[in-house]
Scaffold this active site. Structure first.
Site, PDB file in Angstrom:
ATOM      1  N   GLU A  60       0.825  -1.159   0.156  1.00 50.96           N
ATOM      2  CA  GLU A  60      -0.106   0.033   0.235  1.00 50.96           C
ATOM      3  C   GLU A  60       0.688   1.475   0.012  1.00 50.96           C
ATOM      4  O   GLU A  60       0.750   1.823   0.802  1.00 50.96           O
ATOM      5  CB  GLU A  60      -0.959  -0.017   1.221  1.00 50.96           C
ATOM      6  CG  GLU A  60      -2.177  -0.983   1.193  1.00 50.96           C
ATOM      7  CD  GLU A  60      -3.090  -0.745   2.111  1.00 50.96           C
ATOM      8  OE1 GLU A  60      -3.027  -0.116   3.031  1.00 50.96           O
ATOM      9  OE2 GLU A  60      -4.258  -1.495   1.841  1.00 50.96           O
ATOM     10  N   GLU A  95      -6.247  -7.710  -0.438  1.00 52.27           N
ATOM     11  CA  GLU A  95      -6.847  -7.566   0.983  1.00 52.27           C
ATOM     12  C   GLU A  95      -8.072  -7.137   0.682  1.00 52.27           C
ATOM     13  O   GLU A  95      -8.698  -6.384  -0.390  1.00 52.27           O
ATOM     14  CB  GLU A  95      -6.332  -6.606   1.478  1.00 52.27           C
ATOM     15  CG  GLU A  95      -4.801  -6.556   2.144  1.00 52.27           C
ATOM     16  CD  GLU A  95      -4.266  -5.519   2.973  1.00 52.27           C
ATOM     17  OE1 GLU A  95      -5.353  -4.704   3.372  1.00 52.27           O
ATOM     18  OE2 GLU A  95      -3.217  -5.420   3.119  1.00 52.27           O
TER      19      GLU A  95
END
Length: 409
Positions: free
Chosen positions: A234, A343
């Site tokens: 991320e 995710e």
């Protein structure tokens, strides 16, 4: 996951320096913690488990320090582009999902080794932990085949010697042990530096050093064909151009190590969110990363609460999952790239279960655009975190596992 951060998000702000005020998503409490419990403006300190409290978005309240947080690895996203677009509910929201291409990679994130990032190197069993082998066994027995194993770059590469220095042998050996155990069970292990493209408190900007770091690390796993390399978790609050350059450097370093055939996952900025993939600018560049082995997948993350952060067990609607992956799916198909949902997470309630099913069904109906999906998260220290799927009694096991995940096995 913004929360994936929950303890993983910790990594986003990885730093060995204790500040008077803790930055967003940083650690602000927990057993053995000695730093500040005051979060910067706009965040409040919430308890995740006995070992970890985290600064999450929202005004402070009298109960914030004792409330169990549901933080994730997908950070809050400021853009709401495409989040309110209505889409027809896919078949998977109720009943059977038809006309699908099954995921090649399907499993869960295994968090723990990236926890407590404000204490570097920290103590094993106090500030961080490794996944349990019994957890890997439990999921493999139920048909899951992919496990994303997060770790902290600062523990592997001590800041004193930097990214180009030597690895900490104890931490490296522990990482190799759980990775090798996972692959010995016939599963895939995703090697995941969970750092949000930060190192020692700053955005990584030295692409040469990052390439060197990945060349060294990939050399440790180059002969294990069930290892998947995740360039970094991320990236956020950084330009698409820098993100592109670092992803390319990571790919170049991995292949230079002799890891010529394993899958590599690359990510975009803005927490690599699927729902903002186009509006963030990721769609303009990230798909152009080159791999001489032609075995890349673009990793995206997606949570289903209002701000897409994964910090609330309340989902926007039963179809929000399908809506939030729709634009990204179209991009994957048009670009001709493989995509991977690293995710996804939500609460254990009727609306969220329908939303998760709508996302996974829409992805499997995407003509093979999506090759994998992983739940956030398992790990031994989650306690009563609402997205925890750690066996045998994580809160997400009772309903999420049988109702939302198993149908897409």
């Amino acid at each position: 996951m913004k929360f994936s951060l929950s303890v993983a998000a910790v990594v986003a702000m990885a730093s060995s320096v204790v500040h008077a005020q803790v930055a967003g998503w940083g650690q602000c409490g927990g057993n053995g913690y000695s730093g500040s419990s005051v979060c910067v403006s706009g965040y409040n300190c919430q308890k995740i488990n006995d070992w970890y409290s985290q600064c999450v978005p929202g005004a402070a309240s009298s109960t914030s320090s004792s409330t169990t947080s549901t933080t994730s690895t997908s950070k809050p996203v400021t853009s709401t582009t495409s989040t309110t677009t209505s889409a027809p509910a896919p078949t998977g929201t109720s009943g059977t999902c038809t006309g699908v291409t099954k995921f090649k990679y399907y499993g869960v994130n295994q968090a723990g080794a990236e926890f407590g990032n404000d204490v570097v190197p920290g103590l094993l069993g106090k500030h961080y932990t490794w996944p349990e082998k019994s957890s890997i066994d439990w999921f493999v027995q139920r048909g899951f085949n992919t496990f994303r194993i997060g770790f902290l770059m600062e523990r592997l590469s001590p800041p004193a010697t930097g990214l180009t220095g030597g690895f900490d042998s104890t931490y490296l050996n522990s990482l190799k042990e759980i990775v090798n155990y996972t692959t010995s069970k016939g599963a895939y292990a995703v090697v995941n530096p969970h750092n949000f493209m930060r190192y020692n408190g700053a955005v990584i900007s030295d692409t040469a050093a990052f390439k060197t770091w990945w060349t060294k690390l990939a050399a440790e796993f180059k002969d294990n064909q069930r290892v998947i390399f995740d360039v970094n978790n991320e990236p956020h609050t950084m330009s698409v151009d820098l993100t592109f350059d670092l992803q390319q450097a990571g790919v170049d370093g991995i292949r230079a190590a002799g890891a010529t055939s394993q899958l590599i996952l690359i990510s975009g900025t803005a927490w690599t969110g699927a729902w903002t993939w186009v509006s963030s600018g990721n769609s303009a560049r990230i798909g152009d990363v080159k791999d001489p082995s032609n075995n890349l997948a673009v990793q995206m993350h997606q949570y289903l609460d209002t701000d897409g952060s994964g910090t609330s067990p309340t989902c926007v609607s039963p179809t929000i999952g399908a809506e939030r992956v729709r634009e990204a799916t179209a991009w994957c198909k048009a670009k001709g790239v493989k995509c991977f949902l690293g995710e996804i997470g939500a609460g254990s309630n009727d609306q969220c279960i329908a939303a998760v099913k709508s996302a996974l069904c829409a992805m499997q109906q995407g003509g093979g655009a999506w090759i994998g999906a992983l739940w956030w998260a398992a790990g031994p220290w989650w306690g009563d975190y609402y997205q925890s799927i750690e066996p045998p009694s994580g809160p997400a096991i009772q309903r999420i596992l049988p109702e939302a995940l198993m149908p897409f096995m």
